[in-house]
Design an enzyme around this catalytic site. Structure first.
Site, mmCIF file in Angstrom:
data_model
loop_
_atom_site.group_PDB
_atom_site.id
_atom_site.type_symbol
_atom_site.label_atom_id
_atom_site.label_comp_id
_atom_site.label_asym_id
_atom_site.label_seq_id
_atom_site.Cartn_x
_atom_site.Cartn_y
_atom_site.Cartn_z
ATOM 1 N N HIS A 99 0.841 -1.201 0.000
ATOM 2 C CA HIS A 99 0.000 0.000 0.000
ATOM 3 C C HIS A 99 0.875 1.250 0.000
ATOM 4 O O HIS A 99 1.824 1.360 0.775
ATOM 5 C CB HIS A 99 -0.899 0.016 1.243
ATOM 6 C CG HIS A 99 -1.554 1.352 1.480
ATOM 7 N ND1 HIS A 99 -1.262 2.157 2.546
ATOM 8 C CD2 HIS A 99 -2.480 2.017 0.740
ATOM 9 C CE1 HIS A 99 -1.984 3.272 2.474
ATOM 10 N NE2 HIS A 99 -2.731 3.212 1.396
ATOM 11 N N SER A 100 0.574 2.196 -0.893
ATOM 12 C CA SER A 100 1.247 3.492 -0.910
ATOM 13 C C SER A 100 2.767 3.303 -1.018
ATOM 14 O O SER A 100 3.245 2.734 -1.993
ATOM 15 C CB SER A 100 0.850 4.289 0.333
ATOM 16 O OG SER A 100 1.177 5.650 0.214
ATOM 17 N N LEU A 101 3.541 3.754 -0.028
ATOM 18 C CA LEU A 101 4.989 3.510 -0.041
ATOM 19 C C LEU A 101 5.287 2.031 -0.232
ATOM 20 O O LEU A 101 6.178 1.655 -1.008
ATOM 21 C CB LEU A 101 5.607 3.998 1.269
ATOM 22 C CG LEU A 101 7.038 3.532 1.569
ATOM 23 C CD1 LEU A 101 8.017 4.100 0.550
ATOM 24 C CD2 LEU A 101 7.439 3.925 2.983
#
Length: 278
Positions: A99-101
């Site tokens: 997720h994300s990073l």
């Protein structure tokens, strides 16, 4: 059910904490959280994916894991750690959920070791934020100036005050922030402060240009699922080209904000389960 786990990596010497399912079977699935989050980001999903062997870790500097000694928290460094962790655990083939990073890191790992990543799930992320040549010098200068100024410890009088600060930092629901904050606070005189490495909040120094990122994405061999949020963070004009660069990718948009895997865990888990078990 998830249990606490700890690994000391033989090459880097870092100690990494996380949580792993006790009843899951099949291909191991490494779960990588977003910036300033921690492995609690995947608690809601894990409860709805009881048949999978899930290992959610705190990336260095986050949650309970040790910070990186150099203080340089970049996607390539995190990718190296993930590769080392998988090797140390004897994962010859494994799935990645990021997720994300964590999605940016998972994209790089899948491009570096395409023969090892069986399936790739990206949650509102695909590749890291690119470096722009004309901004690199200025970003390095800002980073070093902030580093020399040192940490600014903020003390909150209560946990609720810390949760409010986390909600204001990003597009987060209150109960979502509460789950993340629980693992990321430590008690100090006068209240609570963050456990995460203060250097994570320094101005970022990007080290990959867009063409370099596309080279990683083109090398991904794993069937890939990109789950985008209705209130997505993927608004930059370079994202369509990135999606086109992954040879076997399906894209699905689900209700929720950037942390949709926590806000809309039921639906996200259903889509992930169908993809990983197909």
């Amino acid at each position: 059910m998830l249990v606490d786990v700890t690994f000391t990596l033989p090459r880097s010497g870092l100690t990494v904490h996380g949580r792993r399912s006790t009843a899951g079977k099949g291909t191991p699935c490494l779960c990588l959280h977003g910036w300033l989050d921690n492995c609690a980001s995947f608690e809601a999903l894990s409860q709805r994916l009881p048949g999978l062997d899930l290992l959610a870790i705190d990336l260095p500097g986050h949650g309970l894991s040790e910070p990186v000694p150099s203080g340089v928290h970049d996607e390539l460094g995190y990718a190296a750690l993930v590769v080392e962790l998988a090797h140390a655990l004897g994962f010859h083939r494994y799935n990645l959920v990021g997720h994300s990073l964590g999605g940016a890191v998972a994209s790089l790992v899948a491009g570096v070791h395409p023969e090892k990543v069986a399936r790739l799930v990206l949650l509102d992320a695909i590749g890291p934020v690119p470096a722009a040549a004309e901004e690199t010098r200025a970003s390095v200068a800002r980073h070093l100036r902030s580093l020399l100024e040192g940490p600014r410890e903020i003390v909150y009088s209560s946990r609720q005050q810390a949760v409010k600060a986390r909600v204001q930092l990003a597009d987060l629901l209150w109960d979502t922030a509460e789950r993340l904050v629980e693992r990321d606070l430590r008690e100090v005189p006068g209240g609570y402060t963050w456990r995460s490495d203060w250097r994570l909040k320094l101005p970022a120094v990007r080290n990959l240009g867009e063409e370099q990122i596309l080279a990683f994405l083109r090398a991904i061999a794993a069937p890939t699922l990109l789950i985008m949020a209705e209130r997505t963070a993927l608004k930059e004009p370079f994202y369509p080209r990135r999606i086109e660069s992954v040879r076997d990718i399906r894209v699905q948009t689900l209700a929720g904000g950037h942390h949709l895997h926590m806000e809309n865990a039921e639906q996200v888990a259903e889509v992930i389960s169908a993809f990983l078990l197909s």
